[in-house]
Design an enzyme around this catalytic site. Structure first.
Site, PDB file in Angstrom:
ATOM      1  N   GLU A 151       0.812  -1.222   0.000  1.00 50.41           N
ATOM      2  CA  GLU A 151       0.000   0.000   0.000  1.00 50.41           C
ATOM      3  C   GLU A 151       0.846   1.273   0.000  1.00 50.41           C
ATOM      4  OE1 GLU A 151      -3.088   0.278  -0.391  1.00 50.41           O
ATOM      5  OE2 GLU A 151      -3.955  -1.684   0.064  1.00 50.41           O
ATOM      6  N   GLU A 197       6.925 -22.086   7.736  1.00 47.87           N
ATOM      7  CA  GLU A 197       7.341 -21.273   8.885  1.00 47.87           C
ATOM      8  C   GLU A 197       8.438 -21.941   9.719  1.00 47.87           C
ATOM      9  OE1 GLU A 197       4.675 -22.062  12.736  1.00 47.87           O
ATOM     10  OE2 GLU A 197       3.575 -21.023  11.154  1.00 47.87           O
TER      11      GLU A 197
END
Length: 306
Positions: free
Chosen positions: A84, A115
């Site tokens: 953004e 992960e």
């Protein structure tokens, strides 16, 4: 073996034990009641967030980058915040980046094992040329994700700035991060579903980090996004509106000035406030590191002296 009982994010929320017996409104009310606790927890961490922002800003100001890294929900939030920044503040897509364990595919599909791959984090950081010039923010609601911990350790070894955002007390990643942030929001409405309060807390903190850095970089004038990139019709209208709000120009005049400025809101405002040409305004703006208020104030003070 991980003892989930030790993690704040895995605790049982007494307020939602009977959520499967509630009406639709009551379920919504329960979630909303828990969500309201998040902002208060973050406020308690403002000092830690401030320390992290100041350190990150020094790196960014000197040509470094801000890199978020995480797995699952945490990783997706980092990618979201980073993506953004270019349209909102006119920065390059390289300045703020989000890395997620498992790569692009993990943005839409859960790749749970990623992960735990510590080497994967090192490879991902090396792939973007991460160096001592940069700042790394490790994101892990549980505070223990191996992928994130190894990334922070590696960044420390390079001499980069490191921060961490977790939602548990005494997080594993807090032990290795230079600037740890622990937003302990408590057990989730649905046990272990850290996309809820923990995710909200991380999103709010990332908003704070990136927004504050952009403000300090001079990407806003007042509270207006004067470095917005007018890449679609909505943003073109926003650019025109910002020029109108900061000058005495009519809508048509604002559009004309926007085009004359090379479609730069910041340059347009500076041209209007100083009477300078586009080229002169660009030079003045560059001299003051893109900070429009400082450029205007210094120009006006010189004019008064003359």
């Amino acid at each position: 073996m991980i003892d989930l009982n030790l993690l704040d994010t895995e605790g049982i929320n007494e307020n939602s034990r009977k959520i499967d017996q509630l009406s639709t409104y009551e379920v919504l009310e329960t979630i909303n009641d828990e969500d309201q606790k998040v902002a208060a927890v973050i406020r308690e961490n403002l000092g830690s967030i401030e320390a992290a922002v100041e350190a990150i800003f020094k790196k960014v100001k000197n040509g470094g980058r801000l890199i978020y890294i995480g797995a699952g929900t945490s990783g997706r939030l980092g990618v979201l915040d980073a993506s953004e920044c270019p349209p909102t503040y006119g920065v390059s897509k390289e300045l703020v980046q989000g890395i997620i364990a498992g790569g692009v595919e993990a943005l839409q599909s859960a790749i749970e094992g990623a992960e735990d791959v510590e080497q994967g984090a090192l490879e991902d950081l090396k792939a973007i040329g991460f160096s001592e010039k940069d700042a790394l923010v490790g994101l892990a609601a549980s505070g223990r994700t191996p992928y994130v911990r190894s990334a922070i350790v590696y960044a420390n070894e390079l001499g980069a700035v490191t921060a961490s955002v977790s939602c548990v007390k005494n997080a594993v990643i807090s032990e290795v991060a230079q600037y740890p942030i622990e937003a302990v929001v408590g057990p989730e409405v649905i046990t272990g579903s850290t996309r809820m309060k923990a995710g909200t807390a991380q999103k709010l903190i990332l908003n704070m980090i990136s927004t504050t850095i952009m403000v300090k970089l001079g990407k806003v004038y007042g509270n207006l996004m004067v470095d917005v990139r007018a890449t679609n019709e909505k943003l073109k209208v926003r650019a025109k509106r910002i020029i109108e709000m900061t000058t005495d120009l009519t809508g048509e005049e604002a559009v004309a000035l926007f085009l004359e400025s090379g479609e730069s809101v910041k340059v347009a405002i500076l041209m209007n406030k100083t009477g300078l040409s586009r080229e002169e305004a660009e030079v003045l703006l560059d001299h003051y590191d893109g900070k429009i208020r400082k450029a205007i104030e210094n120009y006006e003070s010189k004019v008064r002296v003359q």
